[in-house]
Write an enzyme that holds these catalytic residues in place. Structure first.
Site, PDB file in Angstrom:
ATOM      1  N   ALA A  43       0.844  -1.199   0.000  1.00  0.00           N
ATOM      2  CA  ALA A  43       0.000   0.000   0.000  1.00  0.00           C
ATOM      3  C   ALA A  43       0.874   1.242   0.000  1.00  0.00           C
ATOM      4  CB  ALA A  43      -0.901   0.013   1.248  1.00  0.00           C
ATOM      5  N   THR A  84      -7.649  -0.360   6.621  1.00  0.00           N
ATOM      6  CA  THR A  84      -7.190   0.387   7.804  1.00  0.00           C
ATOM      7  C   THR A  84      -8.330   0.886   8.688  1.00  0.00           C
ATOM      8  OG1 THR A  84      -6.016   2.401   8.451  1.00  0.00           O
ATOM      9  CG2 THR A  84      -7.127   2.481   6.345  1.00  0.00           C
ATOM     10  N   ASP A  85      -8.001   1.070   9.959  1.00  0.00           N
ATOM     11  CA  ASP A  85      -8.904   1.731  10.910  1.00  0.00           C
ATOM     12  C   ASP A  85      -9.133   3.199  10.530  1.00  0.00           C
ATOM     13  OD1 ASP A  85      -6.163   2.121  11.380  1.00  0.00           O
ATOM     14  OD2 ASP A  85      -6.436   2.509  13.521  1.00  0.00           O
ATOM     15  N   TYR A 108      -5.148   9.430   2.935  1.00  0.00           N
ATOM     16  CA  TYR A 108      -4.797   8.007   3.083  1.00  0.00           C
ATOM     17  C   TYR A 108      -6.059   7.183   3.379  1.00  0.00           C
ATOM     18  CZ  TYR A 108      -3.202   3.787   5.517  1.00  0.00           C
ATOM     19  OH  TYR A 108      -3.029   2.487   5.934  1.00  0.00           O
ATOM     20  N   LYS A 112      -7.782   4.335   0.960  1.00  0.00           N
ATOM     21  CA  LYS A 112      -7.941   2.940   1.395  1.00  0.00           C
ATOM     22  C   LYS A 112      -9.414   2.531   1.324  1.00  0.00           C
ATOM     23  CE  LYS A 112      -5.262   0.461   2.914  1.00  0.00           C
ATOM     24  NZ  LYS A 112      -4.409  -0.575   2.261  1.00  0.00           N
TER      25      LYS A 112
HETATM   26  N1  LIG Z   1       1.161  -0.077   9.677  1.00  0.00           N
HETATM   27  C1  LIG Z   1      -0.020   0.170  10.219  1.00  0.00           C
HETATM   28  O1  LIG Z   1      -0.106   0.638  11.359  1.00  0.00           O
HETATM   29  C2  LIG Z   1      -1.298  -0.140   9.478  1.00  0.00           C
HETATM   30  C3  LIG Z   1      -2.498   0.176  10.087  1.00  0.00           C
HETATM   31  C4  LIG Z   1      -3.684  -0.122   9.423  1.00  0.00           C
HETATM   32  C5  LIG Z   1      -3.656  -0.716   8.189  1.00  0.00           C
HETATM   33  N2  LIG Z   1      -2.466  -0.984   7.608  1.00  0.00           N
HETATM   34  C6  LIG Z   1      -2.496  -1.613   6.281  1.00  0.00           C
HETATM   35  O2  LIG Z   1      -1.743  -2.816   6.346  1.00  0.00           O
HETATM   36  C7  LIG Z   1      -1.083  -3.038   5.093  1.00  0.00           C
HETATM   37  C8  LIG Z   1       0.404  -3.186   5.338  1.00  0.00           C
HETATM   38  O3  LIG Z   1       0.890  -1.989   5.914  1.00  0.00           O
HETATM   39  P1  LIG Z   1       2.418  -1.820   6.337  1.00  0.00           P
HETATM   40  O4  LIG Z   1       2.468  -0.976   7.530  1.00  0.00           O
HETATM   41  O5  LIG Z   1       3.081  -3.151   6.315  1.00  0.00           O
HETATM   42  O6  LIG Z   1       2.930  -0.956   5.121  1.00  0.00           O
HETATM   43  P2  LIG Z   1       4.452  -0.654   4.675  1.00  0.00           P
HETATM   44  O7  LIG Z   1       5.397  -1.063   5.747  1.00  0.00           O
HETATM   45  O8  LIG Z   1       4.477   0.739   4.174  1.00  0.00           O
HETATM   46  O9  LIG Z   1       4.634  -1.664   3.477  1.00  0.00           O
HETATM   47  C9  LIG Z   1       4.001  -1.410   2.253  1.00  0.00           C
HETATM   48  C10 LIG Z   1       4.641  -2.292   1.232  1.00  0.00           C
HETATM   49  O10 LIG Z   1       4.128  -1.920  -0.060  1.00  0.00           O
HETATM   50  C11 LIG Z   1       5.214  -1.918  -0.947  1.00  0.00           C
HETATM   51  N3  LIG Z   1       5.012  -1.017  -2.077  1.00  0.00           N
HETATM   52  C12 LIG Z   1       4.710   0.297  -2.027  1.00  0.00           C
HETATM   53  N4  LIG Z   1       4.648   0.789  -3.274  1.00  0.00           N
HETATM   54  C13 LIG Z   1       4.919  -0.223  -4.139  1.00  0.00           C
HETATM   55  C14 LIG Z   1       4.984  -0.350  -5.539  1.00  0.00           C
HETATM   56  N5  LIG Z   1       4.760   0.697  -6.356  1.00  0.00           N
HETATM   57  N6  LIG Z   1       5.263  -1.558  -6.057  1.00  0.00           N
HETATM   58  C15 LIG Z   1       5.505  -2.610  -5.255  1.00  0.00           C
HETATM   59  N7  LIG Z   1       5.436  -2.559  -3.917  1.00  0.00           N
HETATM   60  C16 LIG Z   1       5.153  -1.378  -3.360  1.00  0.00           C
HETATM   61  C17 LIG Z   1       6.393  -1.430  -0.119  1.00  0.00           C
HETATM   62  O11 LIG Z   1       7.587  -1.771  -0.749  1.00  0.00           O
HETATM   63  P3  LIG Z   1       8.981  -1.048  -0.319  1.00  0.00           P
HETATM   64  O12 LIG Z   1       9.290  -1.601   1.048  1.00  0.00           O
HETATM   65  O13 LIG Z   1       9.915  -1.476  -1.373  1.00  0.00           O
HETATM   66  O14 LIG Z   1       8.687   0.417  -0.313  1.00  0.00           O
HETATM   67  C18 LIG Z   1       6.158  -2.169   1.190  1.00  0.00           C
HETATM   68  O15 LIG Z   1       6.723  -3.466   1.146  1.00  0.00           O
HETATM   69  C19 LIG Z   1      -1.458  -1.847   4.211  1.00  0.00           C
HETATM   70  O16 LIG Z   1      -2.587  -2.189   3.448  1.00  0.00           O
HETATM   71  C20 LIG Z   1      -1.839  -0.771   5.209  1.00  0.00           C
HETATM   72  O17 LIG Z   1      -2.743   0.166   4.649  1.00  0.00           O
HETATM   73  C21 LIG Z   1      -1.274  -0.733   8.219  1.00  0.00           C
END
Ligand SMILES: NC(=O)c1ccc[n+]([C@@H]2O[C@H](COP(=O)([O-])OP(=O)(O)OC[C@H]3O[C@@H](n4cnc5c(N)ncnc54)[C@H](OP(=O)(O)O)[C@@H]3O)[C@@H](O)[C@H]2O)c1
Length: 273
Positions: A43, A84-85, A108, A112
């Site tokens: 994402a 996401t929340d 954001y 989402k």
């Molecule tokens: N973290 C939170 O607190 C949280 C809370 C609620 C929901 N979420 C949801 O949970 C999911 C995972 O979140 P996360 O925190 O793990 O996110 P993250 O750490 O930002 O990881 C996102 C991933 O997406 C990849 N990505 C981004 N742009 C890309 C592109 N153009 N092509 C290929 N890959 C790409 C990134 O690759 P790179 O590493 O190479 O940039 C990274 O591996 C998401 O859907 C997010 O919305 C997260």
């Protein structure tokens, strides 16, 4: 990258394998790998930067999952997508259920939400898992940031008037795999689910818990100064309450939300802290 766990063979497609800004390559990879299910955890997650990069956020958070969902629907494959929340405005005085009205307060969150709607519109076997406040030993996240900052500072000012449910990525991963199995067995389970740790916390509570565990194990620690959201202005507005009620997913999966402090301690053990 290939990995095997509990009899499952998993193909991980990172940026080096799959550029999500190229939707043709999404279809091409799914056709080439011929998986039995697809899980999307990629994402655009830079919550504040999204306020000035809406096009990029929508491209990753709406259009890419839409392309994945369509490719899966065309092949009858279960598709599990993370949301996401931050689709909620945070004004509710209790944990949010899946039927509560959405109302994102940020680009954001809006992007989402548009992704959730696009996945649903694709019409296949699809589950959207809304999660919150995710941490793990990988990547950048709040827990790792706290530990890094505590190495240099005695006191950290942390927001104490936003309430949420911290979630270990490993718990999410287990639930996502079970969700893919459940969708394959019971297509009517398609829909939106909430998935988080159990129990409410503020960011200050989470920071304090990190330092309590770390200090008890001889690691870094810092005092937590509790501040308000108004003391720490950000470009994107966050919900004051984004606690997720996980009753729906617990009713359909052999999976239970773990108390967030237990998962945090387990994650920090995995981090060798
Ligand atoms: N973290 C939170 O607190 C949280 C809370 C609620 C929901 N979420 C949801 O949970 C999911 C995972 O979140 P996360 O925190 O793990 O996110 P993250 O750490 O930002 O990881 C996102 C991933 O997406 C990849 N990505 C981004 N742009 C890309 C592109 N153009 N092509 C290929 N890959 C790409 C990134 O690759 P790179 O590493 O190479 O940039 C990274 O591996 C998401 O859907 C997010 O919305 C997260």
């Amino acid at each position: 990258m290939l990995a095997e766990s509990n009899g499952r063979v998993m193909t991980f497609a990172g940026r080096e394998t799959l550029d999500l800004t190229d939707h043709g390559s999404i279809e091409g990879l799914i056709a080439a790998v011929a998986p039995s299910a697809v899980i999307n955890a990629a994402a655009y997650t830079a919550v504040d930067r999204a306020e000035s990069e809406a096009d990029a956020a929508y491209f990753l958070n709406r259009d890419a999952p839409a392309a994945m969902a369509r490719a899966c629907a065309a092949r009858g494959l279960p598709f599990v997508h993370f949301s996401t929340d931050y689709v909620f405005d945070g004004a509710l005085g209790r944990p949010y259920t899946e039927t509560d009205p959405v109302g994102p307060t940020s680009v954001y969150g809006s992007s989402k939400l548009a992704g959730e709607q696009a996945v649903s519109a694709a019409g296949g076997l699809a589950a959207t898992l809304r999660t919150s406040w995710v941490y793990s030993r990988h990547g950048a996240n709040f827990v790792k940031t706290m530990l890094r900052l505590a190495a240099d500072r005695d006191e950290l000012s942390i927001v104490a008037d936003q309430l949420g449910r911290p979630t270990w990525a490993r718990d999410c991963a287990e639930a996502a795999l079970l969700t893919a199995d459940a969708l394959a067995a019971t297509p009517s389970l398609s829909g939106v689910y909430h998935l988080s740790g159990a129990g409410d916390a503020t960011w200050a509570d989470l920071a304090s818990a990190v330092f309590d565990i770390s200090a008890a194990r001889g690691g870094v620690s810092a005092r937590v100064k509790r501040i308000t959201t108004a003391d720490y202005p950000t470009p994107a507005k966050r919900p004051a309450n984004s606690c997720l009620d996980c009753g729906k997913i617990e009713a359909v999966l052999p999976w239970r939300c773990r108390p967030w402090r237990d998962s945090l301690a387990a994650c920090m053990t995995e981090m060798e802290l």
